[in-house]
Design an enzyme around this catalytic site. Structure first.
Site, PDB file in Angstrom:
ATOM      1  N   ASP A 158      10.410  -2.998 -11.288  1.00 37.45           N
ATOM      2  CA  ASP A 158       9.435  -2.377 -10.777  1.00 37.45           C
ATOM      3  C   ASP A 158       8.230  -3.480 -10.649  1.00 37.45           C
ATOM      4  OD1 ASP A 158       6.715  -0.920 -10.889  1.00 37.45           O
ATOM      5  OD2 ASP A 158       7.260   0.547 -11.845  1.00 37.45           O
TER       6      ASP A 158
ATOM      7  N   ARG B 238      -3.832   7.398 -22.110  1.00 37.82           N
ATOM      8  CA  ARG B 238      -2.485   6.825 -22.244  1.00 37.82           C
ATOM      9  C   ARG B 238      -1.824   6.910 -23.445  1.00 37.82           C
ATOM     10  NH1 ARG B 238      -0.713   6.358 -16.588  1.00 37.82           N
ATOM     11  NH2 ARG B 238      -0.482   8.479 -17.181  1.00 37.82           N
TER      12      ARG B 238
ATOM     13  N   PHE C 104       7.590   4.616 -17.595  1.00 40.56           N
ATOM     14  CA  PHE C 104       6.372   4.958 -16.850  1.00 40.56           C
ATOM     15  C   PHE C 104       6.486   6.240 -16.450  1.00 40.56           C
ATOM     16  CE2 PHE C 104       3.549   5.504 -13.154  1.00 40.56           C
ATOM     17  CZ  PHE C 104       2.409   5.059 -13.660  1.00 40.56           C
ATOM     18  N   THR C 105       5.315   7.182 -16.389  1.00 37.46           N
ATOM     19  CA  THR C 105       5.394   8.367 -16.225  1.00 37.46           C
ATOM     20  C   THR C 105       6.256   8.868 -14.943  1.00 37.46           C
ATOM     21  OG1 THR C 105       3.367   8.250 -15.018  1.00 37.46           O
ATOM     22  CG2 THR C 105       3.330   8.629 -17.407  1.00 37.46           C
TER      23      THR C 105
ATOM     24  N   LYS D  92      -1.310  -1.421  -6.144  1.00 38.05           N
ATOM     25  CA  LYS D  92      -1.997  -2.154  -7.179  1.00 38.05           C
ATOM     26  C   LYS D  92      -2.065  -3.636  -6.667  1.00 38.05           C
ATOM     27  CE  LYS D  92      -0.450   1.414  -9.496  1.00 38.05           C
ATOM     28  NZ  LYS D  92       0.142   2.556  -8.790  1.00 38.05           N
TER      29      LYS D  92
ATOM     30  N   TYR E  60       6.030   5.713  16.710  1.00 42.75           N
ATOM     31  CA  TYR E  60       6.756   6.213  15.966  1.00 42.75           C
ATOM     32  C   TYR E  60       7.709   5.588  15.233  1.00 42.75           C
ATOM     33  CZ  TYR E  60       9.184  10.092  13.317  1.00 42.75           C
ATOM     34  OH  TYR E  60       9.881  10.823  12.405  1.00 42.75           O
TER      35      TYR E  60
END
Ligand code: F0G
Length: 475
Positions: A216, A383, A125-126, A259, A73
């Site tokens: 980002d 998009r 970006f969304t 990605k 953990y």
């Protein structure tokens, strides 16, 4: 000189069968999915180009790393491998793992944004914008104008327009700008890079005013490739050193490791500021998990650490972007309107030009994505107007200048033959665009509507009995 081909720097050790369906089956499937490719079952998809997110093939090394998962953990040794990999390749001081990119965006937005703040970014970006708005901020687009023009050949369409940034600072004051969110290889612009010169300049401008810059970094490795190809002085630099330099100008990053980093799940927030890191570690336990796992299994962190190192290998990134380019050139050569220059993670087709007979209110990109699926079982993503959603103040639909579908290439998954099948289907539709009809939205979720919105097709006037040009066929 005789042309010498190059090929992928790997061979295939395991395969996953995919199933071709009949046109009737696909017509039924897309109708059941409300003409939204997000709502299709993947078993009904032949070639899945919905996203490059979490869809990459892991290497044998990464799978071996999965077996070394330490599922303690607290203080898992895989956390320390990941910390070392992030430190070596991204260079930031503190690592806070999250279950994926939006987990990191949530933390950063909650920690830094106060109600009424303006949060500039090089195109929205969304999920990023959603978290900024949820924290009370409003997103301000400061990308160069060329990014909004699909035909512009500008080599760095991801760049920030310094004048737009300066005038925002003048208008609202630096104290109302918690940070600049600087996206590399800007997704919504078509996978378009920022130049190092622009990154240096915009970071210097922000820092002059005491405004931090958070990258980002989701596709920063792909951005590094374009800098190496296109920017003077970088041809002999390694991708690894270019990536490190990009990060070195900024104060931290949010990252979707699904990605560039070649994993199916994972992300992180990385920052240099000690006090901010401390606050982020306090918040991550509320939303994600303990600060040494952030919602991930130990094995996921190990796969990510190995994926990060693989992602900067020159032959990997050359093959990855080379495959995107191969598909793009096939479409471009046949006159299909795509976003230029060809981007890093996919091909973006200009649906507004592809289907000029469909007005924006009838969502041409959504309609094209559905038609492509029916034609060949290829799944793409809208998009455009559906993704852009509504203006939070007026409630009106936002119709962004770009109305696109994205054919996104998972990394190391499909072959050149798959690319040929995709290209042939797009070309067939391009020859007969009039077959594609617009859509009416009949179900609209409140948040990030593109994921679960449902549509019905419009039928042409000749097929309807009313006097209006087209009417929808509601179920
Ligand atoms: N930032 C960018 C630039 C992205 O492309 C994504 C995800 C995120 C943040 C959010 O990361 O999904 O791990 O939570 N993009 C995916 C896509 C969904 O298909 O483009 P996430």
């Amino acid at each position: 000189m005789k042309r010498r081909s190059w090929a992928e720097p790997y061979k295939i050790k395991m395969v996953e069968p995919i199933r071709m369906t009949s046109r009737e089956e696909r017509e039924r499937a897309i109708a059941e999915a409300g003409y939204n490719t997000f709502l299709l079952r993947s078993q009904d998809v032949y070639i899945d180009l919905l996203t490059d997110s979490g869809t990459s093939a892991m290497s044998d090394r990464q799978w071996a790393g999965m077996m070394r998962g330490d599922e303690a953990y607290a203080g898992s040794r895989n956390y320390y491998s990941l910390e070392a990999a992030v430190h070596e390749h991204y260079g930031y001081k503190h690592l806070i793992p999250t279950h994926q990119g939006r987990g990191a965006e949530h933390l950063l937005s909650q920690l830094c944004i106060n109600p009424g703040d303006s949060v500039p970014g090089n195109m929205y970006f969304t999920t990023t914008r959603h978290h900024q708005e949820a924290a009370g901020g409003s997103f301000v687009d400061v990308i160069v104008n060329e990014a909004h023009d699909p035909a512009s050949e500008h080599p760095f369409k991801g760049n920030v327009d310094l004048d737009k940034m300066r005038s925002l600072i003048e208008r609202v004051g630096a104290e109302r700008i918690p940070y600049l969110s600087l996206e590399t290889n800007v997704n919504m612009a078509g996978g378009q890079p920022c130049s190092m010169e622009n990154i240096r300049a915009v970071c210097a401008l922000c820092h002059e005013h005491g405004i931090p810059v958070y990258l980002d970094a989701t596709r920063a490795v792909e951005n590094a490739w374009f800098i190496k190809q296109r920017e003077a002085g970088f041809a002999d630099r390694t991708i690894k050193s270019i990536l490190l330099e990009i990060c070195s100008h900024t104060d931290g990053c949010t990252m979707s490791a699904k990605k560039d980093s070649l994993v199916n799940i994972g992300g992180f927030l990385a920052v240099n500021d000690d006090a901010l890191a401390e606050r982020a570690r306090n918040l991550v336990v509320v939303y994600e998990g303990l600060h040494t796992y952030g919602g991930l299994a130990g094995r996921d962190m190990e796969a990510m650490a190995i994926g990060i190192a693989e992602s900067v290998q020159e032959d990997h990134i050359r093959a990855r972007i080379g495959q995107v380019e191969y598909l793009g050139l096939r479409l471009m050569d046949a006159g299909v309107p795509i976003v230029r220059p060809i981007g890093g993670h996919g091909i973006f087709i200009d649906a507004a030009r592809f289907l000029p007979h469909i007005p924006r209110e009838r969502f041409p990109a959504q309609a094209l994505a559905a038609a492509l699926y029916v034609d060949s079982g290829v799944r793409s993503m809208e998009r455009g107007g559906v993704s852009a959603g509504r203006d939070p103040e007026t409630g009106e639909n936002i119709f962004p200048s770009l109305e696109l579908i994205r054919l996104t290439l998972p990394r190391r998954v499909y072959t050149q033959a798959h690319m040929d099948v995709v290209a042939e289907s797009v070309l067939d539709l391009h020859e007969h665009p009039e077959q594609v009809q617009g859509l009416e939205m009949v179900h609209e979720p409140e948040h990030l509507r593109f994921f679960q919105a449902r549509f019905v097709p419009m039928v042409p006037a000749s097929a309807s009995c009313g006097g209006i040009a087209a009417q929808s066929v509601r179920p």
